[in-house]
Design an enzyme around this catalytic site. Structure first.
Site, PDB file in Angstrom:
ATOM      1  N   TYR A   1       0.803  -1.227   0.000  1.00  0.00           N
ATOM      2  CA  TYR A   1       0.000   0.000   0.000  1.00  0.00           C
ATOM      3  C   TYR A   1       0.836   1.276   0.000  1.00  0.00           C
ATOM      4  O   TYR A   1       0.283   2.371  -0.125  1.00  0.00           O
ATOM      5  CB  TYR A   1      -0.936   0.001   1.210  1.00  0.00           C
ATOM      6  CG  TYR A   1      -1.896  -1.157   1.186  1.00  0.00           C
ATOM      7  CD1 TYR A   1      -3.002  -1.153   0.336  1.00  0.00           C
ATOM      8  CD2 TYR A   1      -1.684  -2.275   1.985  1.00  0.00           C
ATOM      9  CE1 TYR A   1      -3.878  -2.221   0.292  1.00  0.00           C
ATOM     10  CE2 TYR A   1      -2.554  -3.349   1.946  1.00  0.00           C
ATOM     11  CZ  TYR A   1      -3.648  -3.322   1.099  1.00  0.00           C
ATOM     12  OH  TYR A   1      -4.507  -4.395   1.057  1.00  0.00           O
TER      13      TYR A   1
ATOM     14  N   HIS B   1      -4.611   6.220  -0.757  1.00  0.00           N
ATOM     15  CA  HIS B   1      -5.225   6.050   0.554  1.00  0.00           C
ATOM     16  C   HIS B   1      -4.207   6.204   1.689  1.00  0.00           C
ATOM     17  O   HIS B   1      -4.590   6.285   2.858  1.00  0.00           O
ATOM     18  CB  HIS B   1      -5.871   4.663   0.633  1.00  0.00           C
ATOM     19  CG  HIS B   1      -7.197   4.629   1.329  1.00  0.00           C
ATOM     20  ND1 HIS B   1      -7.978   5.753   1.549  1.00  0.00           N
ATOM     21  CD2 HIS B   1      -7.897   3.587   1.873  1.00  0.00           C
ATOM     22  CE1 HIS B   1      -9.094   5.398   2.185  1.00  0.00           C
ATOM     23  NE2 HIS B   1      -9.056   4.101   2.399  1.00  0.00           N
TER      24      HIS B   1
ATOM     25  N   PHE C   1      -5.603  -2.235   9.586  1.00  0.00           N
ATOM     26  CA  PHE C   1      -5.988  -1.715   8.284  1.00  0.00           C
ATOM     27  C   PHE C   1      -6.899  -0.513   8.483  1.00  0.00           C
ATOM     28  O   PHE C   1      -7.394  -0.246   9.589  1.00  0.00           O
ATOM     29  CB  PHE C   1      -6.611  -2.812   7.418  1.00  0.00           C
ATOM     30  CG  PHE C   1      -5.562  -3.728   6.856  1.00  0.00           C
ATOM     31  CD1 PHE C   1      -4.857  -3.377   5.728  1.00  0.00           C
ATOM     32  CD2 PHE C   1      -5.246  -4.923   7.497  1.00  0.00           C
ATOM     33  CE1 PHE C   1      -3.852  -4.192   5.218  1.00  0.00           C
ATOM     34  CE2 PHE C   1      -4.255  -5.747   7.006  1.00  0.00           C
ATOM     35  CZ  PHE C   1      -3.556  -5.384   5.863  1.00  0.00           C
TER      36      PHE C   1
ATOM     37  N   ASN D   1      -9.927   0.409   7.945  1.00  0.00           N
ATOM     38  CA  ASN D   1     -11.260   0.351   8.547  1.00  0.00           C
ATOM     39  C   ASN D   1     -11.240  -0.026  10.030  1.00  0.00           C
ATOM     40  O   ASN D   1     -12.294  -0.101  10.655  1.00  0.00           O
ATOM     41  CB  ASN D   1     -12.177  -0.593   7.758  1.00  0.00           C
ATOM     42  CG  ASN D   1     -11.673  -2.014   7.732  1.00  0.00           C
ATOM     43  OD1 ASN D   1     -10.608  -2.324   8.247  1.00  0.00           O
ATOM     44  ND2 ASN D   1     -12.451  -2.894   7.122  1.00  0.00           N
TER      45      ASN D   1
ATOM     46  N   ASP E   1      -6.630  11.136   3.414  1.00  0.00           N
ATOM     47  CA  ASP E   1      -6.895  11.416   2.008  1.00  0.00           C
ATOM     48  C   ASP E   1      -8.342  11.883   1.846  1.00  0.00           C
ATOM     49  O   ASP E   1      -9.206  11.504   2.626  1.00  0.00           O
ATOM     50  CB  ASP E   1      -6.628  10.179   1.154  1.00  0.00           C
ATOM     51  CG  ASP E   1      -7.463   8.987   1.602  1.00  0.00           C
ATOM     52  OD1 ASP E   1      -7.279   8.534   2.750  1.00  0.00           O
ATOM     53  OD2 ASP E   1      -8.322   8.517   0.826  1.00  0.00           O
TER      54      ASP E   1
ATOM     55  N   ASN F   1     -13.612   5.340   5.671  1.00  0.00           N
ATOM     56  CA  ASN F   1     -13.671   4.261   6.653  1.00  0.00           C
ATOM     57  C   ASN F   1     -12.728   4.457   7.845  1.00  0.00           C
ATOM     58  O   ASN F   1     -13.035   4.011   8.950  1.00  0.00           O
ATOM     59  CB  ASN F   1     -13.397   2.913   5.981  1.00  0.00           C
ATOM     60  CG  ASN F   1     -14.558   2.480   5.116  1.00  0.00           C
ATOM     61  OD1 ASN F   1     -15.701   2.820   5.377  1.00  0.00           O
ATOM     62  ND2 ASN F   1     -14.262   1.725   4.068  1.00  0.00           N
TER      63      ASN F   1
END
Length: 193
Positions: free
Chosen positions: A17, A22, A66, A68, A94, A115
């Site tokens: 990632y 994000h 993560f 969420n 973001d 989220n």
């Protein structure tokens, strides 16, 4: 005067990632850590470290859950080191509703479907905190928002986002030193940036 400030950069952990849209919150928080000479170590479900800025003790947190589940790390840290709302919690994230590279400061308000923000609000029970919003733009019509935010940006957008990382870190320092109301008048009245 606020004695303790928690700065949270939102993103997803792992090399897969890194550099994605994000993860702009991570990038800004990491830049701030470098500026302040903060070494980040694993604690409280995240990478965290602290430094003094003027009269404030500033803690930087990059949740290693993560996106969420970001609120788990934030809530655990706040149990260890309570903060005063709203100025004591600054969340960098973001923002689809801003053009790539635009930096805006917001106090409280809605969650815009993010989220990470939803998780934080669920865990700490308030929306009353400061947000530093880093614009990433929106995908083209009918494209997947999830695929868009988890992808690395085009080179032309990346150059704008690189500039936004520095502006975002400066915005956080200004919020800590001057308070969010004064900083919002500066960052939110700029025509484009």
């Amino acid at each position: 005067m606020i004695s303790s400030v928690l700065v949270v950069g939102l993103g997803n952990p792992g090399s897969r990632y890194r550099g994605t849209r994000h993860n702009m919150g991570f990038e800004v928080a990491e830049a701030l850590a470098r500026e302040l000479g903060v070494s980040l170590a694993r604690r409280h479900h995240g990478l965290t470290g602290g430094a003094s800025v003027g009269e404030h003790r500033v803690h930087i947190l990059l949740p290693q859950t993560f996106m969420n589940e970001s609120g788990l790390a934030v809530a655990e840290f706040i149990r260890y080191c309570p903060v005063t709302y709203p100025e004591g919690l600054i969340v960098i994230h973001d923002e689809l509703d801003l053009e790539p590279g635009v930096v805006r400061v917001k106090l409280g308000g809605g969650l815009a479907g993010h989220n990470g923000l939803k998780s934080i609000v669920h865990q700490i029970g308030t929306q009353n905190f400061v947000r530093v919003r880093i614009g990433i733009g929106r995908p083209v019509a009918h494209a997947s928002v999830v695929d868009f935010v988890l992808a690395r940006p085009r080179p032309e957008d990346r150059s704008e986002l690189d500039l936004a990382v520095g502006r975002g870190a400066s915005a956080v320092r200004d919020i800590i030193e001057l308070g969010p109301a004064q900083v919002m008048t500066v960052y939110n009245q700029r025509a484009r940036r």
